[in-house]
Write an enzyme that holds these catalytic residues in place. Structure first.
Site, short mmCIF file in Angstrom:
data_model
loop_
_atom_site.label_atom_id
_atom_site.label_comp_id
_atom_site.label_asym_id
_atom_site.label_seq_id
_atom_site.Cartn_x
_atom_site.Cartn_y
_atom_site.Cartn_z
N GLU A 60 0.84 -1.19 0.00
CA GLU A 60 0.00 0.00 0.00
C GLU A 60 0.88 1.25 0.00
O GLU A 60 0.49 2.29 -0.52
CB GLU A 60 -0.87 0.06 1.27
CG GLU A 60 -1.93 -1.02 1.38
CD GLU A 60 -2.65 -0.99 2.73
OE1 GLU A 60 -3.86 -1.06 2.73
OE2 GLU A 60 -1.98 -0.88 3.79
N THR A 135 -6.06 0.81 2.53
CA THR A 135 -7.25 0.20 1.92
C THR A 135 -8.26 -0.13 3.02
O THR A 135 -7.93 -0.15 4.20
CB THR A 135 -6.87 -1.09 1.18
OG1 THR A 135 -6.29 -1.99 2.12
CG2 THR A 135 -5.89 -0.81 0.06
N LYS A 219 -14.66 -0.01 6.75
CA LYS A 219 -14.16 -0.87 7.82
C LYS A 219 -12.72 -1.25 7.52
O LYS A 219 -12.42 -1.73 6.44
CB LYS A 219 -15.05 -2.10 7.86
CG LYS A 219 -14.49 -3.22 8.66
CD LYS A 219 -15.24 -4.49 8.41
CE LYS A 219 -14.49 -5.63 9.06
NZ LYS A 219 -13.22 -5.93 8.39
N MET A 221 -8.49 -1.66 9.75
CA MET A 221 -7.86 -2.29 10.90
C MET A 221 -6.87 -1.37 11.64
O MET A 221 -6.05 -1.85 12.41
CB MET A 221 -7.17 -3.59 10.47
CG MET A 221 -8.17 -4.61 9.93
SD MET A 221 -7.42 -6.03 9.11
CE MET A 221 -6.87 -6.98 10.49
N GLU A 222 -6.95 -0.07 11.38
CA GLU A 222 -5.96 0.81 12.04
C GLU A 222 -6.50 2.13 12.60
O GLU A 222 -6.04 2.59 13.65
CB GLU A 222 -4.83 1.20 11.06
CG GLU A 222 -3.87 0.12 10.69
CD GLU A 222 -4.30 -0.61 9.44
OE1 GLU A 222 -5.06 -0.02 8.63
OE2 GLU A 222 -3.92 -1.77 9.27
N ASP A 245 -12.78 -3.98 -1.16
CA ASP A 245 -13.73 -5.09 -1.12
C ASP A 245 -15.03 -4.67 -0.45
O ASP A 245 -15.03 -3.74 0.37
CB ASP A 245 -13.12 -6.29 -0.37
CG ASP A 245 -12.57 -5.88 0.98
OD1 ASP A 245 -11.40 -5.48 1.04
OD2 ASP A 245 -13.33 -5.92 1.96
#
Ligand code: ADE
Length: 269
Positions: A60, A135, A219, A221-222, A245
């Site tokens: 990324e 992402t 949504k 994760m960070e 996604d």
């Protein structure tokens, strides 16, 4: 611009790659246009001298590292994080990625890693603004599309459940983020919801739809983990995420994510 960042229904993967490429170009250019706005909003900050960019995965981050001409710096060997530095428009740029897990050889991801990166990054480099890019998964039902880019207006946790009065609200977080108007009009804006998992349980989905005044459509994760550390330090925090996604579609989240991550990185080399 909306047309540019949305996908046709029957796209090919090559077309998808082009859209990611354009989005990333826009994001990279826009990073500098919103700095002066943050400078004006925060009276206590005289002038932004250091920007800390946190991006979890190397794939990324690599297009941004080359675009900004950053060079890898010697990191603290006690931690797996990779640190890149440089200067642009008179500002010091520090970019951190989370490095590899030594046991499994994969990129470190998730809120725990993100908190550590933010803590060390803020402690070591004393940035006036932290930017988290990367992402995310999106909810089709809330209008998210693969390739869309979102700026966070809030950051919350959807899997930090503590059903005790006050702790419940602490658990979901609902941290403030800085939403520069210069990019707010350019991209969509949303509450960004953070959890430790790539997938999501039905119960978490349900909670997600209820806990925010503004339904979270993104949504990842960070973001909330970094937002918490930024709050301790009163550091303005900007979140920008591109959707790889759709969580509520029939496609498997992990397959869709891996496919699009690969294409996104390949098209950006
Ligand atoms: N990053 C990209 N897609 C994601 C998803 N579905 N969940 C968490 N993080 C992501």
């Amino acid at each position: 611009h909306q047309n540019m960042i949305q996908l046709k229904n029957n796209f090919t993967w090559e077309e998808n790659g082009m859209i990611f490429k354009k989005n990333h170009q826009i994001i990279r250019k826009k990073i500098f246009s919103f700095l002066s706005e943050i400078e004006q909003q925060n009276n206590e900050i005289n002038k932004i001298h250091t920007i800390l960019i946190i991006i979890a995965m190397e794939d990324e981050a690599s297009p941004t590292i080359s675009y900004l001409g950053l060079k890898q710096l010697q990191g603290n060997k006690k931690f797996p994080f990779k640190i890149y530095g440089g200067e642009k428009n008179g500002k010091r740029i520090v970019l951190m990625t989370s490095g590899k897990d030594s046991t499994h050889g994969v990129d470190n991801v998730g809120p725990q890693v993100a908190s550590s990166m933010a803590t060390i990054g803020i402690h070591e480099f004393d940035p006036n603004v932290v930017v988290n890019m990367g992402t995310a998964g999106g909810f089709k039902a809330s209008g998210a599309k693969i390739g869309s880019v979102y700026v966070g207006t809030k950051a919350q946790f959807h899997d930090r459940r503590i059903p005790i009065p006050k702790f419940d609200k602490y658990g979901s977080g609902d941290y403030n983020t800085t939403t520069p108007t210069s990019i707010n009009g350019m991209f969509k804006s949303a509450t960004i919801s953070t959890g430790s998992s790539l997938d999501i349980t039905d119960a978490e989905k349900e909670r997600l739809s209820k806990q925010s005044q503004q339904m979270a459509v993104v949504k990842e994760m960070e973001a909330a983990a970094i937002a918490q550390v930024c709050q301790w330090n009163s550091t303005p925090f900007v979140v920008i995420k591109a959707i790889t996604d759709l969580i509520d579609s029939s496609a498997k989240t992990e397959e869709e994510f891996l496919k699009n991550l690969k294409i996104a990185s390949k098209s950006l080399q």
